[in-house]
Write an enzyme that holds these catalytic residues in place. Structure first.
Site, PDB file in Angstrom:
ATOM      1  N   ASP A 150      15.691  61.931  60.415  1.00  0.00           N
ATOM      2  CA  ASP A 150      14.402  62.437  59.953  1.00  0.00           C
ATOM      3  C   ASP A 150      14.568  62.934  58.520  1.00  0.00           C
ATOM      4  O   ASP A 150      15.386  63.807  58.250  1.00  0.00           O
ATOM      5  CB  ASP A 150      13.946  63.579  60.859  1.00  0.00           C
ATOM      6  CG  ASP A 150      12.485  63.943  60.654  1.00  0.00           C
ATOM      7  OD1 ASP A 150      12.016  63.885  59.499  1.00  0.00           O
ATOM      8  OD2 ASP A 150      11.813  64.292  61.633  1.00  0.00           O
ATOM      9  N   ASP A 186      17.214  55.423  53.895  1.00  0.00           N
ATOM     10  CA  ASP A 186      16.461  54.721  52.852  1.00  0.00           C
ATOM     11  C   ASP A 186      15.742  55.704  51.929  1.00  0.00           C
ATOM     12  O   ASP A 186      14.896  55.304  51.143  1.00  0.00           O
ATOM     13  CB  ASP A 186      15.439  53.774  53.486  1.00  0.00           C
ATOM     14  CG  ASP A 186      14.428  54.514  54.356  1.00  0.00           C
ATOM     15  OD1 ASP A 186      14.844  55.455  55.066  1.00  0.00           O
ATOM     16  OD2 ASP A 186      13.230  54.176  54.329  1.00  0.00           O
TER      17      ASP A 186
END
Length: 241
Positions: A150, A186
């Site tokens: 997260d 990412d």
């Protein structure tokens, strides 16, 4: 699905001491009937006892030898839909792999993949990884994975990210000297924080690259990131000592 609708083995599984806050969702879309079957029939035998504070208030260490028969132990932190975890278990039958995931839907997805693949060297903690850190013996894990955690993009929430000392210190305690810690993300700012924080916890940087590991399995989340134009980044660290 509400927490009250979850199987008994999931309700309260991530509860720790009163001061331990948990951030993030525990459930999402309504589970399919097959997923409810996986949770009711399979989770009990794949979930080690003695991780939650309710089961083990004294925080006695787990007997990993009894759980995995003396095999090397790997850990996946936040396994999402479980595809990477099942891939690694199938590729490495001589190891034992424990995965942590507090999101009920992800746990159900993993259980379905375990059935389909027929792998038997996996265990699942459907809760907060910090509860597992409490009871893992020191220097007992030889490899750990953190794949697309997260990102907590808001600056005021960065302290909730896994790559902070509150998580990394306990991780370092349970990793054996020379153990590998792999991180995929990412999010550029997550890369920055990872490269800053992880070495402070007793790790050496081995590599950072835009090229995936040789044994990597691209996850659903990674494919979504690629479609949306985000660039994956892969980092490898080694536990000092």
């Amino acid at each position: 699905m509400s927490d009250d609708d979850a199987p008994e083995s999931l309700r309260g599984a991530a509860d720790g001491p009163a001061w331990r806050n948990f951030y993030g969702r525990r459930s999402g879309k309504t589970l399919r009937p097959s997923q409810k079957v996986y949770l009711s029939e399979d989770l009990g035998r794949l979930r080690p006892e003695g991780i939650t504070r309710e089961e083990n208030p004294e925080r006695r260490p787990l007997d990993l030898g009894a759980l995995f028969g003396g095999r090397p132990v790997w850990l996946e932190i936040g396994f999402g839909g479980g595809e990477h975890m099942v891939h690694m278990a199938a590729r490495n039958p001589g190891i034992g792999l424990i995965g942590c995931e507090p999101f009920v839907n992800g746990v159900a997805m993993l259980l379905g993949k375990i059935r389909a693949a027929g792998v038997e060297n996996l265990l699942v903690h459907p809760g907060d990884v910090r509860d597992l850190f409490d009871v893992l013996p020191e220097a007992s894990v030889s490899k750990a994975f953190l794949n697309y955690p997260d990102p907590w993009p808001k600056k005021r929430h960065h302290r909730r990210r896994f790559v902070t000392q509150g998580y990394l210190g306990p991780l370092a305690r349970v990793l054996a000297p020379g153990a590998t810690f792999r991180v995929a993300t990412d999010i550029p700012d997550y890369v920055r924080q990872t490269l800053e924080e992880v070495p402070q916890a007793g790790f050496d940087l081995v590599s950072e690259s835009g090229e995936a590991w040789e044994d990597w399995l691209s996850t659903r989340y990674e494919q979504k990131a690629l479609r949306e134009g985000r660039v994956p980044h892969y980092m490898t660290f080694r536990r000092q000592g």
